[in-house]
Motif scaffolding. Structure first.
Motif, PDB file in Angstrom:
ATOM      1  N   TYR A 228     -39.404  10.476  36.848  1.00  0.00           N
ATOM      2  CA  TYR A 228     -40.796  10.335  36.449  1.00  0.00           C
ATOM      3  C   TYR A 228     -40.922  10.503  34.936  1.00  0.00           C
ATOM      4  N   PHE A 229     -40.311  11.579  34.392  1.00  0.00           N
ATOM      5  CA  PHE A 229     -40.435  11.840  32.964  1.00  0.00           C
ATOM      6  C   PHE A 229     -39.672  10.805  32.139  1.00  0.00           C
ATOM      7  N   ILE A 230     -38.558  10.318  32.658  1.00  0.00           N
ATOM      8  CA  ILE A 230     -37.835   9.256  31.956  1.00  0.00           C
ATOM      9  C   ILE A 230     -38.705   8.008  31.900  1.00  0.00           C
ATOM     10  N   GLY A 231     -39.391   7.705  32.999  1.00  0.00           N
ATOM     11  CA  GLY A 231     -40.303   6.553  33.015  1.00  0.00           C
ATOM     12  C   GLY A 231     -41.420   6.713  31.992  1.00  0.00           C
ATOM     13  N   LYS A 232     -41.985   7.921  31.911  1.00  0.00           N
ATOM     14  CA  LYS A 232     -43.056   8.180  30.933  1.00  0.00           C
ATOM     15  C   LYS A 232     -42.532   8.008  29.507  1.00  0.00           C
ATOM     16  N   LYS A 233     -41.344   8.562  29.235  1.00  0.00           N
ATOM     17  CA  LYS A 233     -40.765   8.427  27.898  1.00  0.00           C
ATOM     18  C   LYS A 233     -40.502   6.962  27.573  1.00  0.00           C
ATOM     19  N   CYS A 234     -40.057   6.211  28.562  1.00  0.00           N
ATOM     20  CA  CYS A 234     -39.799   4.787  28.364  1.00  0.00           C
ATOM     21  C   CYS A 234     -41.096   4.061  28.006  1.00  0.00           C
ATOM     22  N   GLU A 235     -42.178   4.381  28.707  1.00  0.00           N
ATOM     23  CA  GLU A 235     -43.473   3.769  28.406  1.00  0.00           C
ATOM     24  C   GLU A 235     -43.913   4.102  26.976  1.00  0.00           C
ATOM     25  N   ILE A 236     -43.745   5.361  26.580  1.00  0.00           N
ATOM     26  CA  ILE A 236     -44.133   5.782  25.231  1.00  0.00           C
ATOM     27  C   ILE A 236     -43.314   5.029  24.192  1.00  0.00           C
ATOM     28  N   MET A 237     -42.004   4.906  24.445  1.00  0.00           N
ATOM     29  CA  MET A 237     -41.136   4.187  23.506  1.00  0.00           C
ATOM     30  C   MET A 237     -41.526   2.710  23.421  1.00  0.00           C
ATOM     31  N   GLN A 238     -41.891   2.111  24.544  1.00  0.00           N
ATOM     32  CA  GLN A 238     -42.314   0.713  24.529  1.00  0.00           C
ATOM     33  C   GLN A 238     -43.604   0.546  23.735  1.00  0.00           C
ATOM     34  N   ASP A 239     -44.550   1.486  23.899  1.00  0.00           N
ATOM     35  CA  ASP A 239     -45.787   1.438  23.116  1.00  0.00           C
ATOM     36  C   ASP A 239     -45.492   1.553  21.619  1.00  0.00           C
ATOM     37  N   MET A 240     -44.610   2.484  21.261  1.00  0.00           N
ATOM     38  CA  MET A 240     -44.249   2.646  19.858  1.00  0.00           C
ATOM     39  C   MET A 240     -43.582   1.381  19.324  1.00  0.00           C
ATOM     40  N   ASN A 241     -42.728   0.785  20.130  1.00  0.00           N
ATOM     41  CA  ASN A 241     -42.040  -0.439  19.725  1.00  0.00           C
ATOM     42  C   ASN A 241     -43.042  -1.568  19.480  1.00  0.00           C
ATOM     43  N   ARG A 242     -44.011  -1.723  20.383  1.00  0.00           N
ATOM     44  CA  ARG A 242     -45.034  -2.760  20.191  1.00  0.00           C
ATOM     45  C   ARG A 242     -45.823  -2.508  18.907  1.00  0.00           C
ATOM     46  N   HIS A 243     -46.163  -1.244  18.664  1.00  0.00           N
ATOM     47  CA  HIS A 243     -46.916  -0.894  17.456  1.00  0.00           C
ATOM     48  C   HIS A 243     -46.100  -1.220  16.205  1.00  0.00           C
ATOM     49  N   LEU A 244     -44.819  -0.864  16.210  1.00  0.00           N
ATOM     50  CA  LEU A 244     -43.977  -1.117  15.046  1.00  0.00           C
ATOM     51  C   LEU A 244     -43.774  -2.613  14.825  1.00  0.00           C
ATOM     52  N   GLU A 245     -43.651  -3.368  15.909  1.00  0.00           N
ATOM     53  CA  GLU A 245     -43.538  -4.818  15.768  1.00  0.00           C
ATOM     54  C   GLU A 245     -44.790  -5.391  15.122  1.00  0.00           C
ATOM     55  N   ALA A 246     -45.952  -4.897  15.524  1.00  0.00           N
ATOM     56  CA  ALA A 246     -47.208  -5.366  14.931  1.00  0.00           C
ATOM     57  C   ALA A 246     -47.256  -5.023  13.441  1.00  0.00           C
ATOM     58  N   VAL A 247     -46.826  -3.801  13.102  1.00  0.00           N
ATOM     59  CA  VAL A 247     -46.814  -3.392  11.692  1.00  0.00           C
ATOM     60  C   VAL A 247     -45.888  -4.293  10.888  1.00  0.00           C
ATOM     61  N   LEU A 248     -44.696  -4.599  11.445  1.00  0.00           N
ATOM     62  CA  LEU A 248     -43.752  -5.459  10.733  1.00  0.00           C
ATOM     63  C   LEU A 248     -44.308  -6.871  10.557  1.00  0.00           C
ATOM     64  N   LYS A 249     -45.001  -7.389  11.586  1.00  0.00           N
ATOM     65  CA  LYS A 249     -45.603  -8.717  11.456  1.00  0.00           C
ATOM     66  C   LYS A 249     -46.649  -8.725  10.349  1.00  0.00           C
ATOM     67  N   LYS A 250     -47.466  -7.678  10.298  1.00  0.00           N
ATOM     68  CA  LYS A 250     -48.485  -7.597   9.252  1.00  0.00           C
ATOM     69  C   LYS A 250     -47.834  -7.484   7.878  1.00  0.00           C
ATOM     70  N   GLU A 251     -46.741  -6.714   7.807  1.00  0.00           N
ATOM     71  CA  GLU A 251     -46.041  -6.538   6.534  1.00  0.00           C
ATOM     72  C   GLU A 251     -45.463  -7.867   6.062  1.00  0.00           C
ATOM     73  N   ARG A 252     -44.883  -8.648   6.980  1.00  0.00           N
ATOM     74  CA  ARG A 252     -44.332  -9.967   6.619  1.00  0.00           C
ATOM     75  C   ARG A 252     -45.440 -10.894   6.144  1.00  0.00           C
ATOM     76  N   ALA A 253     -46.561 -10.887   6.845  1.00  0.00           N
ATOM     77  CA  ALA A 253     -47.677 -11.742   6.457  1.00  0.00           C
ATOM     78  C   ALA A 253     -48.201 -11.342   5.073  1.00  0.00           C
ATOM     79  N   LEU A 254     -48.269 -10.037   4.826  1.00  0.00           N
ATOM     80  CA  LEU A 254     -48.738  -9.560   3.523  1.00  0.00           C
ATOM     81  C   LEU A 254     -47.785  -9.995   2.413  1.00  0.00           C
ATOM     82  N   ARG A 255     -46.483  -9.887   2.672  1.00  0.00           N
ATOM     83  CA  ARG A 255     -45.502 -10.332   1.672  1.00  0.00           C
ATOM     84  C   ARG A 255     -45.651 -11.823   1.378  1.00  0.00           C
ATOM     85  N   LYS A 256     -45.816 -12.612   2.439  1.00  0.00           N
ATOM     86  CA  LYS A 256     -45.982 -14.063   2.244  1.00  0.00           C
ATOM     87  C   LYS A 256     -47.211 -14.349   1.398  1.00  0.00           C
TER      88      LYS A 256
END
Length: 162
Positions: A47-75
């Protein structure tokens, strides 16, 4: 022949069988709580491994969004805007220069922070290397202290012999 035909009394056979069944029940009763606790523990762990996995996936999605915004800003910052923008009044030229300086500083700090963020997965390796180096240093210090003591003893012996 009497020994060959000798059989234990029927009541003793039943008693031994009942005693064996009681021992088996006692063993089952001993093992059941352990099995239950192991089952509960593994279930909670999953159960706790599943919760940690969900949290990590949320963080990953957030970081991907930040990187996309950073690339767009650089362009956008690399793309020349002088033909697309309105002319700037002379009174605002100083402010624009300061703004551009701030933008360059911001981008430099952003790159520095991104580099720091990229190095986070290497931190456990670095910590292990530092711990190893610290242990080696402590061993060298101990050896140095022993050598110093030996040198002092040798010097004292040289003085007393002369």
């Amino acid at each position: 022949t009497l020994d060959l035909n000798h059989r234990p009394p029927l009541c003793l056979v039943k008693f031994a069988e009942i005693e064996r069944m009681a021992n088996l029940r006692a063993e089952i009763n001993e093992v059941q709580p352990l099995l239950l606790s192991v089952t509960i523990g593994s279930t909670l762990q999953f159960y706790f491994i599943g919760k940690k996995c969900e949290i990590m996936q949320d963080m990953n999605r957030h970081l991907e969004a930040v990187l996309k915004k950073e690339r767009a800003l650089r362009k956008r910052l690399l793309k020349p805007r002088c033909q697309e923008s309105l002319p700037i009044e002379a009174t605002f030229h100083k402010d624009i220069v300061e703004l551009l300086t701030e933008a360059v500083t911001f981008i430099e700090k952003l790159e520095s922070h991104l580099q720091t963020f990229r190095s986070i997965p290497q931190i456990p390796n670095m910590v292990n290397n530092m711990e190893t180096a610290l242990t080696k240093t402590e061993l060298l210090v101990i050896e140095l202290e022993e050598l110093t003591e030996q040198i002092l003893k040798w010097r004292e012996l040289q003085r007393t012999s002369n």
